[in-house]
Design an enzyme around this catalytic site. Structure first.
Site, PDB file in Angstrom:
ATOM      1  CD  GLU A 296     -56.119-101.089 -29.604  1.00 44.11           C
ATOM      2  OE1 GLU A 296     -56.948-100.359 -29.065  1.00 44.11           O
ATOM      3  OE2 GLU A 296     -55.852-101.028 -30.822  1.00 44.11           O
ATOM      4  CG  ASP A 338     -48.865-145.061 -31.662  1.00 45.50           C
ATOM      5  OD1 ASP A 338     -48.248-145.330 -32.695  1.00 45.50           O
ATOM      6  OD2 ASP A 338     -48.398-144.390 -30.732  1.00 45.50           O
ATOM      7  CB  THR A 717     -66.382-100.692 -29.914  1.00 45.21           C
ATOM      8  OG1 THR A 717     -65.233-100.168 -30.596  1.00 45.21           O
ATOM      9  CG2 THR A 717     -67.364 -99.575 -29.634  1.00 45.21           C
TER      10      THR A 717
END
Length: 882
Positions: A296, A338, A717
């Site tokens: 998550e 360019d 963790t």
């Protein structure tokens, strides 16, 4: 003055270029001498609206925030939070929601800051216009112009609306931002045929173009979305940018993890049922593992990585408009750039001068000693519309005047001694400019222009006494040689004539005395050559796009180190004329496209993408916008670029420098490496948790982790250490690698193998401690297994700071955040096993400091194991093929 109401919906515009100036004034109800009355202008502004381009509206803050929840990973995690809440795991659900909110805030802050920076850039560049209202000249915001306003133009001014010219005195405009044509266009007031194409409507001046010479006045015939510029900007919305490689990879990863999480949950529940365990504990364990299987923190780490990358890019003058573009730069395989202003300095300078058969540097003392030199300097000052310090003058005139001033010419004195009495401005069909000046002996005619045109009408050639005669062919050969070397070449000639011929400029241009050749060039940016070499070493091909002559383009590309044996230099028309098969064959060797137009940029982007290339495209004009939007990374110019180009791009160069693109590419690769580093870290740890929970009951052991303990390990963790890994510096070889293929998986180059064996190692260590504790009836065995599982992941984070190099080669002080989070997380883990509320919440049994130290030592096995893996990678072919 006759008033003419301006309806809010006037319908199709008449062909203003085909109407006479007086008829245009009558139709728009304006006085061509005095302009609109102020009150009438205010009424029309209220009716027609402001003269603004249809740029993207600033998004409301809530829309930016809501957009952060739109990717697949976030939706999967939101579903997991709902499931956790339904299962009664409020802490689990709260943790996931907290991560989602953090991700949203990070993305919101960065995108909101980018929007504000662009808004500030637009304000700084907001044009103003000189308009005659009620007979008085006023300087007003260009947004307040209305149809019928009379606008005054002079050299250096930006045309603020579409105008039908009523006065044009030697007026020339630069229309490359609209038409792509790099040569200034001569303007006049004559009515034209209805069917005249846009680029040939010389009686109109268009919004977004710039006056480079002369002066003029024009009646506003279109504003805002009614201008040619506005129509192109409106069409831009039809071109959608493709998803970036990172967006594609993350979406695929999210889908796989979602399927894996559901399968894992079903497996755990099934195993529990087979072993006769109660349904509710099995379901809670299954949900906890499902949440653990989905990292998550990944959206937050991706957002942090992109935000940090965007911030570093901003410090290097690269403004990131779309966060994903920060990473997409790291996958680029082709940069179409360019020439003018990006690879070169966008300023003309005189580099060489050819006099009397001798060619040398512009500062050569030998040239200054040549007999024609004083006459040449005088002609350069007189046949010139620039003044010292005039940044808006024609670039050629500025360069010629700078040469004269650098060699001691007194511009004011020379022009006072030789006042201009007549002129014939430069015209494309004549390819020369002539001015007539007063002189003591009568009149002095000065001409400059194309060597072929000047030499053809010269009667004599200025030569020092004693030198061998020079033939016209020798001059033309010299001009061609200078052009081959990448210079723009001008010839200069003069003629003395009597005052009686002041009205005969044709005669003044015949029988002139040739003085010399002047070779101008737009010098490459000092850092451009090194930047191009860096991109080549990184496996990125630079392709120069320019409107210049092929010889000039080839010379500049050669000077920049872009051309090698076998490389192709093509013109835009040559590329268009190729059959599809021939074009596809030519693309891998294409390095320069000369005489290119903005319309061809889009075709090039699509052609390269069809070959699987990841394309970055630079641009500044309105017609560049579709190519910028279609490219994988559109790069707009911040200084010279138009608002439309900036809105279409994902990256804006605030300094218009190619070297900035290279720095941004480096940063993009660092961002992707850090995202992979986190994925490597979190998936290995999560796999270790899954193995420990799933294998234990199959081996006849109690489940070593309770649901709340799984949640704790997952939160402690994954979160802060993962975010700290996002701050890692780029590895030394980051620009020595080939670009990642567009279709390459996030798990390529050994990542999935690493995740698998490290996950097995962490899970094995956890199961080993559990088996040892259960068989020996050691009190607190679950606490020790829990600690080994968490601490092993911290050692893993330390080991993978570098993907191939040893972690001991990278000083920790370069990333103090990682050291702080690892120490802090270890301390937090130790606090969890001490007697107290946290231990009770996690349902742990107390263990002593010695037991915790033993857990720390055992878990440290991960560090040398990963170092051994990297040593094998450096020495052999391990993981080399993915």
């Amino acid at each position: 003055m006759r008033r003419s109401p301006i309806p809010s919906d006037p319908g199709p515009s008449p062909p203003w270029h085909a109407l006479g100036a007086s008829e245009v004034a009558e139709r728009l109800g304006t006085d061509p001498a005095a302009g609109l009355a102020p009150g009438e202008a205010a009424r029309r502004l209220a009716a027609a609206g402001p003269n603004l381009l249809p740029t993207a509206e600033a998004r409301a803050g809530w829309r930016i925030l809501l957009a952060q929840f739109g990717n697949v990973m976030v939706l999967v995690l939101a579903g997991a939070a709902i499931l956790a809440a339904l299962a009664g795991e409020a802490a689990d659900a709260g943790a996931i929601v907290a991560i989602l909110v953090l991700n949203a805030l990070l993305g919101f802050l960065q995108e909101h800051r980018a929007e504000r920076a662009l808004a500030a850039l637009r304000v700084l560049a907001e044009p103003r216009a000189r308009a005659r209202r009620g007979g008085a000249v006023q300087v007003i915001p260009a947004a307040e112009l209305v149809p019928g306003d009379l606008v005054l133009l002079d050299a250096g001014a930006a045309v603020p609306a579409d105008l039908r010219l009523v006065v044009a005195e030697a007026l020339r405009t630069h229309e490359s931002a609209l038409t792509g044509e790099s040569v200034p266009v001569d303007k006049d007031v004559r009515a034209l045929a209805d069917e005249a194409p846009l680029a040939e409507r010389t009686s109109l001046a268009f919004r977004g173009t710039t006056v480079v010479h002369g002066r003029g006045e024009g009646i506003v015939v279109a504003t805002g979305t009614g201008t040619e510029l506005g129509r192109i900007a409106a069409d831009l919305a039809r071109v959608r940018p493709p998803p970036t490689p990172l967006e594609v990879r993350l979406a695929a990863t999210a889908r796989r993890l979602a399927v894996a999480a559901l399968g894992l949950a079903a497996l755990v529940v099934a195993l529990g049922a087979l072993q006769g365990r109660p349904l509710v504990p099995s379901l809670l364990t299954a949900l906890s593992l499902a949440v653990a299987a989905i990292p998550e923190a990944l959206p937050a780490v991706v957002a942090v990585s992109l935000a940090l990358g965007a911030r570093r890019m901003a410090r290097h003058q690269a403004l990131v408009r779309r966060l994903a573009a920060a990473e997409a730069l790291g996958t680029v395989t082709v940069i179409c750039t360019d020439k003018t202003g990006t690879l070169t300095e966008n300023r003309l300078v005189v580099e060489r001068v050819w006099l009397a058969g001798h060619v040398g540097e512009a500062a050569s003392a030998g040239l200054r000693a040549s007999a024609p030199w004083p006459d040449l300097v005088r002609a350069l000052v007189l046949c010139n519309d620039a003044t010292p310090g005039d940044a808006g003058a024609d670039p050629v005139d500025r360069a010629l005047l700078a040469l004269a001033v650098a060699h001691g010419a007194d511009v004011t004195a020379l022009r006072a001694a030789h006042p201009r009495v007549a002129e014939r401005p430069f015209a494309a069909e004549r390819q020369r400019m002539t001015t007539l000046h007063g002189a003591d002996e009568g009149l002095l005619a000065c001409s400059k222009g194309a060597a072929e045109r000047i030499v053809a009408q010269c009667a004599t050639i200025a030569m020092p006494e004693g030198d061998r005669p020079i033939a016209p062919g020798d001059i033309l050969d010299a001009a061609h040689a200078l052009a081959d070397a990448g210079h723009r070449v001008l010839a200069v000639a003069v003629r003395h004539l009597p005052v009686a011929e002041a009205d005969d400029l044709d005669a003044a241009e015949r029988g002139q005395r040739f003085l010399g050749l002047v070779a101008l060039a737009d010098p490459p940016r000092p850092a451009a050559r090194e930047a191009l070499a860096t991109t080549a070493a990184a496996g990125i091909r630079g392709v120069m796009l320019t409107g210049d002559h092929p010889l000039t383009a080839r010379a500049v590309a050669r000077e920049l180190g872009m051309l090698r044996d076998g490389d192709l230099v093509l013109t835009g028309p040559e590329l268009d004329a190729m059959a599809p098969d021939a074009r596809a064959t030519a693309l891998p060797r294409l390095r320069v496209v000369a005489r290119s137009t903005p319309a061809q940029k889009l075709a090039l982007v699509e052609a390269f993408q069809a070959r699987g290339e990841v394309v970055a495209m630079t641009g500044d004009g309105v017609n560049d916008a579709p190519a910028l939007r279609r490219a994988d990374v559109g790069v707009a110019m911040g200084r010279a670029g138009t608002d439309v180009a900036r809105e279409a791009a994902g990256l804006v160069l605030l300094d218009d420098d190619f070297a900035t693109i290279v720095r941004a590419v480096r940063e993009g690769r660092r961002v992707y490496d850090n995202i992979r580093r986190f994925v490597r870290y979190v998936l290995a740890g999560n796999l270790g948790e899954i193995i420990a929970v799933v294998v234990a009951p199959l081996a006849g052991l109690p489940i070593p982790l309770l649901p709340v303990q799984i949640l704790w390990v997952n939160l402690v963790t994954d979160g802060l250490p993962g975010l700290a890994l996002a701050a890692e510096h780029a590895e030394p070889d980051v620009m020595a690698r080939a670009p990642r293929p567009r279709a390459e998986s996030l798990f390529a180059h050994g990542l999935w193998q690493h995740v698998t064996w490290v996950g097995l190692l962490i899970g094995g260590l956890t199961l080993g401690v559990a088996a040892w504790g259960v068989t020996r009836a050691v009190p607190g065995w679950r606490t020790m297994a829990f600690s080994v599982l968490a601490l092993a992941q911290l050692w893993h984070a330390l080991a993978i700071r570098a993907e191939r190099a040893s972690a001991f080669d990278r000083r920790l002080r370069r990333n103090p955040w990682l050291l702080a989070t690892l120490v802090g997380t270890a301390a937090l883990q130790y606090a969890a096993v001490l007697p107290g509320p946290l231990q009770a919440l996690l349902r742990l049994e107390p263990i002593g400091a010695g037991a915790f130290a033993a857990c720390l030592a055992l878990s440290a096995v991960v560090l040398p194991a990963v170092e051994l893996e990297k040593w094998l990678v450096r020495r052999g072919r391990l993981y080399r093929e993915g």
